[in-house]
Design an enzyme around this catalytic site. Structure first.
Site, PDB file in Angstrom:
ATOM      1  N   CYS A  13       0.730  -1.310   0.091  1.00 48.25           N
ATOM      2  CA  CYS A  13      -0.100  -0.125  -0.064  1.00 48.25           C
ATOM      3  C   CYS A  13       0.881   1.289  -0.020  1.00 48.25           C
ATOM      4  O   CYS A  13       0.724   2.131  -1.012  1.00 48.25           O
ATOM      5  CB  CYS A  13      -0.831   0.074   1.196  1.00 48.25           C
ATOM      6  SG  CYS A  13      -0.294  -0.776   2.725  1.00 48.25           S
TER       7      CYS A  13
ATOM      8  N   HIS B 135      -2.080   6.793   4.489  1.00 46.82           N
ATOM      9  CA  HIS B 135      -0.947   5.820   4.490  1.00 46.82           C
ATOM     10  C   HIS B 135       0.398   6.379   3.778  1.00 46.82           C
ATOM     11  O   HIS B 135       1.056   5.674   3.299  1.00 46.82           O
ATOM     12  CB  HIS B 135      -1.413   4.784   3.874  1.00 46.82           C
ATOM     13  CG  HIS B 135      -0.992   3.518   4.894  1.00 46.82           C
ATOM     14  ND1 HIS B 135      -0.878   2.256   4.437  1.00 46.82           N
ATOM     15  CD2 HIS B 135      -0.027   3.684   6.093  1.00 46.82           C
ATOM     16  CE1 HIS B 135      -0.205   1.520   5.572  1.00 46.82           C
ATOM     17  NE2 HIS B 135       0.300   2.087   6.379  1.00 46.82           N
TER      18      HIS B 135
END
Length: 486
Positions: free
Chosen positions: A80, A143
């Site tokens: 990610c 993130h």
């Protein structure tokens, strides 16, 4: 409501961009709007229009049918955080020093992962568009830093977003009624609803506000869904719908999770229509990496994502790790072909959107993507360099992968003897720099999508591709950021 279509005769003020040439004065700002929809851990085979036998995705099916379904679409990494950094910068995430997922918190770690973030000296797509007069909005999963919503590291606003509504990593405690969203630096508290619907509602409200402005500027929206990453939780009515075809409750939850994403996309498309801005809105739908492996960790009990015909899963450097579903849509554009097997990467979004917005990409740094404008015009993409991935923590032994034309090449580092790393820092720098590519494998992924037949000893192109991969890896390694204690 005043929309841009009613502003004929008004002049677009000249915008001076630090990294772009001045825009010409025009009667109407006819530049397209942009929406990038990014799913989390969505497998290549998890959409109905990509072959899933049970999950219903009518809105994405329609988007693909009127746009372009991308069958060779790649993310910037098989995990990610680096994937997102690559998308936002148009550069290999190794250049930015983001090698793996970023844990939250400031507790010191021996490999300095607590320091990892998207640094301010990186130039991002929303920064470029904002400097050129675009309004910018982010909703969902961020993130891109360890210290989320902290002045100690750059936040989405420093990356170019006027408005942001997000979380550091996953929606918590799950996708249902999350309590960890932050809006423009302020914690929101517990919310009612599912994460993808809440993020979509935030974007729709922001779009309505933007279009209500006297001279509504074009916009860039980054809608980063948490779904279908664990912990998976879905609306009850959708879970019941899939109970008859799923193996168990957990698989029904996963199926419902993906359909909930489709419903959110449908709501977004409907809002664009109501605002009468759908025709000139360019939409990209894709994922950050491949599907999670079922039960790889304790909370992955609902990870029923499918890689389709691809080999591997998330965290692999075989294609299932980063070959993902991709859809392009632009209603005002009449596409000749509605499916393309040309190689496309999330790294391509920055140069593509810059070209469509008449912005010069940054000239003071190496970009790894290329413009997809030829594809939009029914032509061949002009890719000057191959796609290269180096993931030092891969689940398979091959840490480095390259895709060029029909060929996919894999290689180990020191025959697999290099330890696995989650970060490159001063303590392991020399070890990484001294490692060499070994044990090459070569696959014709146009004919062999599952990477089952190694042609490295028989293909006449193998020697040339090996040399190219060594050269590209050496160049990337020399430009990779190494973290050090401040």
């Amino acid at each position: 409501m005043l929309t841009r279509s009613k502003l004929t005769g008004l002049l677009l003020s000249i915008v001076l961009c630090q990294f772009a040439s001045p825009l010409a004065v025009q009667a109407v700002d006819s530049r397209p709007n942009f929406i990038v929809v990014l799913c989390d851990d969505l497998g290549y085979g998890d959409l109905e229009c990509f072959g899933h036998p049970h999950i219903k995705t009518p809105n994405l099916n329609a988007l693909a049918a009127s746009g372009i379904r991308l069958t060779s679409c790649y993310s910037a990494a098989p995990v990610c955080s680096p994937s997102r950094v690559g998308l936002l910068t148009g550069r290999s995430p190794n250049r930015a020093g983001v090698y793996d997922w970023i844990p939250e918190g400031s507790a010191p770690q021996t490999d300095l992962r607590n320091l990892v973030h998207l640094r301010e000296n990186e130039v991002t797509l929303p920064q470029l568009l904002k400097q050129a007069g675009y309004a910018t909005c982010m909703a969902g999963k961020w993130h891109c830093n360890a210290l989320f919503n902290s002045p100690e590291q750059p936040q989405p606003s420093q990356a170019g977003f006027d408005h942001w509504f997000g979380t550091q990593n996953n929606a918590g405690p799950s996708h249902v009624n999350p309590a960890n969203y932050v809006r423009n630096g302020t914690k929101v508290g517990k919310l009612e609803g599912t994460s993808c619907q809440l993020a979509t509602s935030e974007v729709i409200a922001w779009l309505e506000s933007n279009e209500a402005r006297p001279t509504a500027p074009p916009f860039f929206v980054y809608l980063a869904f948490h779904e279908p990453h664990e912990p998976v939780a879905s609306p009850e009515e959708l879970v019941k719908k899939y109970a008859v075809v799923a193996k168990n409750e957990d698989e029904a939850q996963f199926f419902a999770n993906v359909e909930n994403v489709d419903i959110a996309v449908g709501r977004l498309l409907a809002a664009l229509g109501q605002l009468k801005i759908q025709d000139n809105t360019f939409i990209v739908f894709t994922a950050d990496n491949g599907p999670e492996t079922l039960d790889r960790y304790p909370r992955a009990n609902r990870s029923y994502g499918r890689p389709g015909p691809l080999r591997g899963m998330k965290l692999w450097t075989t294609d299932a790790g980063f070959r993902v579903a991709g859809i392009l849509s632009w209603p005002q554009k009449r596409f000749v072909n509605h499916e393309s097997d040309q190689i496309v990467s999330s790294l391509d979004l920055l140069p593509t959107l810059c070209e469509l917005a008449a912005i010069e990409p940054p000239q003071d740094r190496e970009l790894d993507g290329t413009s997809l404008v030829p594809l939009l015009n029914g032509q061949t993409i002009l890719r000057e360099k191959p796609l290269l991935w180096c993931y030092y923590n891969s689940l398979n032994e091959q840490r480095v992968a390259m895709r060029v034309d029909r060929w996919k090449m894999l290689a180990k580092l020191n025959s697999g003897g290099l330890p696995k790393f989650e970060n490159i820092y001063s303590g392991n720098r020399e070890q990484v720099l001294s490692a060499e590519l070994t044990d090459f494998e070569l696959y014709d992924v146009e004919a062999d999508i599952s990477e089952s037949t190694n042609l490295v000893t028989s293909a006449v192109e193998a020697a040339e591709l090996k040399e190219l991969m060594e050269q590209q890896y050496k160049t990337l390694l020399g430009n990779s950021y190494v973290w050090q204690n401040p």
